[in-house]
Design an enzyme around this catalytic site. Structure first.
Site, short mmCIF file in Angstrom:
data_model
loop_
_atom_site.label_atom_id
_atom_site.label_comp_id
_atom_site.label_asym_id
_atom_site.label_seq_id
_atom_site.Cartn_x
_atom_site.Cartn_y
_atom_site.Cartn_z
N LYS A 183 1.13 -1.38 0.08
CA LYS A 183 -0.05 0.21 0.02
C LYS A 183 1.07 0.97 -0.06
O LYS A 183 2.10 1.53 0.64
CB LYS A 183 -1.32 -0.11 1.32
CG LYS A 183 -2.08 1.28 1.46
CD LYS A 183 -2.95 1.12 2.27
CE LYS A 183 -2.66 1.52 3.76
NZ LYS A 183 -2.69 3.63 3.87
N ASP B 216 -2.75 4.41 -2.01
CA ASP B 216 -4.59 4.78 -0.90
C ASP B 216 -4.00 6.28 -0.39
O ASP B 216 -3.97 6.81 -0.21
CB ASP B 216 -4.13 4.28 0.38
CG ASP B 216 -4.85 4.97 1.44
OD1 ASP B 216 -5.46 5.14 1.61
OD2 ASP B 216 -4.41 4.58 3.02
N LYS C 50 -6.91 8.08 -1.16
CA LYS C 50 -8.83 8.31 -0.42
C LYS C 50 -9.24 10.56 -0.76
O LYS C 50 -9.46 10.88 -0.26
CB LYS C 50 -8.59 9.09 0.81
CG LYS C 50 -8.16 8.09 1.06
CD LYS C 50 -7.91 7.90 3.47
CE LYS C 50 -8.23 7.09 4.01
NZ LYS C 50 -6.31 6.69 4.10
N ASP D 117 -13.79 15.26 -3.89
CA ASP D 117 -14.24 15.94 -4.80
C ASP D 117 -15.16 16.16 -5.33
O ASP D 117 -15.87 15.03 -5.63
CB ASP D 117 -12.75 16.34 -4.97
CG ASP D 117 -12.30 18.09 -5.78
OD1 ASP D 117 -13.26 18.37 -5.72
OD2 ASP D 117 -11.65 18.41 -5.69
N THR E 105 -11.51 5.60 10.16
CA THR E 105 -12.11 5.61 11.99
C THR E 105 -11.30 6.30 13.03
O THR E 105 -11.29 6.13 14.61
CB THR E 105 -10.90 4.14 12.80
OG1 THR E 105 -9.68 4.67 11.25
CG2 THR E 105 -11.42 3.00 11.78
N ARG F 124 3.17 -1.34 10.38
CA ARG F 124 4.17 -1.54 11.64
C ARG F 124 4.87 -2.94 11.81
O ARG F 124 6.23 -2.73 11.86
CB ARG F 124 3.95 -0.10 12.57
CG ARG F 124 4.25 1.09 11.98
CD ARG F 124 3.44 2.17 13.19
NE ARG F 124 1.88 2.54 13.16
CZ ARG F 124 0.64 2.52 13.79
NH1 ARG F 124 1.45 3.91 14.76
NH2 ARG F 124 -0.41 2.40 14.02
O1 C5P Z 1 1.06 0.27 10.63
P1 C5P Z 1 -0.65 0.20 10.84
O2 C5P Z 1 -0.79 -1.75 10.95
O3 C5P Z 1 -1.47 0.64 12.28
O4 C5P Z 1 -0.93 0.51 9.52
C1 C5P Z 1 -1.94 0.30 9.01
C2 C5P Z 1 -2.61 1.64 8.06
O5 C5P Z 1 -3.85 1.61 7.51
C3 C5P Z 1 -1.81 2.44 8.19
O6 C5P Z 1 -1.47 2.78 6.53
C4 C5P Z 1 -3.30 3.62 8.29
O7 C5P Z 1 -3.14 4.86 7.82
C5 C5P Z 1 -4.03 2.63 7.16
N1 C5P Z 1 -5.61 3.13 7.90
C6 C5P Z 1 -5.65 2.67 9.09
N2 C5P Z 1 -7.23 2.88 9.84
C7 C5P Z 1 -8.42 3.25 8.56
C8 C5P Z 1 -7.77 3.27 7.26
C9 C5P Z 1 -6.39 3.07 6.98
O8 C5P Z 1 -5.50 1.91 9.76
N3 C5P Z 1 -9.22 3.19 8.54
#
Ligand code: C5P
Length: 231
Positions: A31, A58, A60, A63, A118, A210
């Site tokens: 992603k 990603d 998003k 517009d 979220t 992460r």
């Molecule tokens: O590091 P982590 O596993 O938390 O990363 C989750 C990824 O998914 C990040 O790129 C975050 O921006 C994305 N994301 C999220 N929750 C959402 C939409 C996207 O954590 N509702």
């Protein structure tokens, strides 16, 4: 169809390519988000695509329909595998986006909607957006609108995947971040599921950042996620 998507939340190309170079045999679905795209531009997408990875771009989009359609038409040229927009832009915008993204031969990358972020609470919805309904109802209504506009799925928590499938059908995709191993650090994710739970709950794609990117052995952790979620 189930797959693990690795979130490349790095600030620049060097860090990103150093990370991807750790993977010798495997080519993870990745992603690319706003940070990397805005810092490196579309070339970073081309370069990672050329290395053989599937890409979820990603960005998003949100517009007026004409602008989103034209922007999606540009993204179509990058040949990504999945991209997204905000369902809050409405059905006309979503239909225009799908049109803009459609290739000459009638195919197009998967197009996924963000329902409510979220980071948005019910309190924020009431106070800032003047939306009085419960979060669940709002999310499912946005998901149905996305489906009826011809989109392929939504981003949601693994904990909501079952409800989305019940509301929108089994083939409507759920792309789910907020995934952690039971023995891992949750970081700032409040509602989490393990890869095995996400599979059980019916997620189609899990997005992990992460837990993989910050691991001492990212390949080992990625293989573990793949094993628990896909195999
Ligand atoms: O590091 P982590 O596993 O938390 O990363 C989750 C990824 O998914 C990040 O790129 C975050 O921006 C994305 N994301 C999220 N929750 C959402 C939409 C996207 O954590 N509702």
């Amino acid at each position: 169809m189930r797959d693990v998507i690795v979130a490349l939340d790095f600030e620049n190309k060097k860090k990103t390519l150093d990370f991807l170079s750790l993977f010798k045999g495997e080519k993870p679905f990745v992603k690319i988000g706003m940070e990397l795209f805005y810092s490196e531009g579309p070339d970073i997408v081309r370069e990672i695509k050329d290395r053989g990875h599937k890409i979820f771009l990603d960005l998003k989009l949100h517009d007026i329909p004409n602008t989103v359609k034209r922007a999606m038409s540009v993204l179509k040229g990058l040949d990504v595998d999945m991209t997204n927009l905000h369902a809050g832009g409405g059905s006309e915008m979503m239909k225009a986006a799908a049109e803009g993204l459609t290739r000459e031969d009638g195919t197009r990358p998967l197009l996924i909607a963000v329902t409510q972020l979220t980071s948005t609470s019910e309190q924020l919805m009431r106070r800032d957006l003047l939306i009085e309904r419960p979060m669940d109802e709002v999310v499912m209504s946005y998901a149905r609108t996305a489906r009826d506009s011809g989109l392929d799925g939504v981003v949601c928590s693994p904990l909501e995947a079952g409800k989305v499938h019940a509301a929108c059908g089994k083939t409507f995709l759920t792309v789910t971040p907020g995934v952690r191993f039971a023995d891992g650090d949750r970081g700032d994710q409040a509602r989490v599921a393990t890869p095995a739970m996400a599979k059980e709950l019916g997620s189609d794609f899990i997005v992990m950042g992460r837990p993989i990117t910050a691991a001492s052995d990212p390949v080992e952790v990625y293989m573990r996620a793949l094993n628990d979620f896909v195999k």
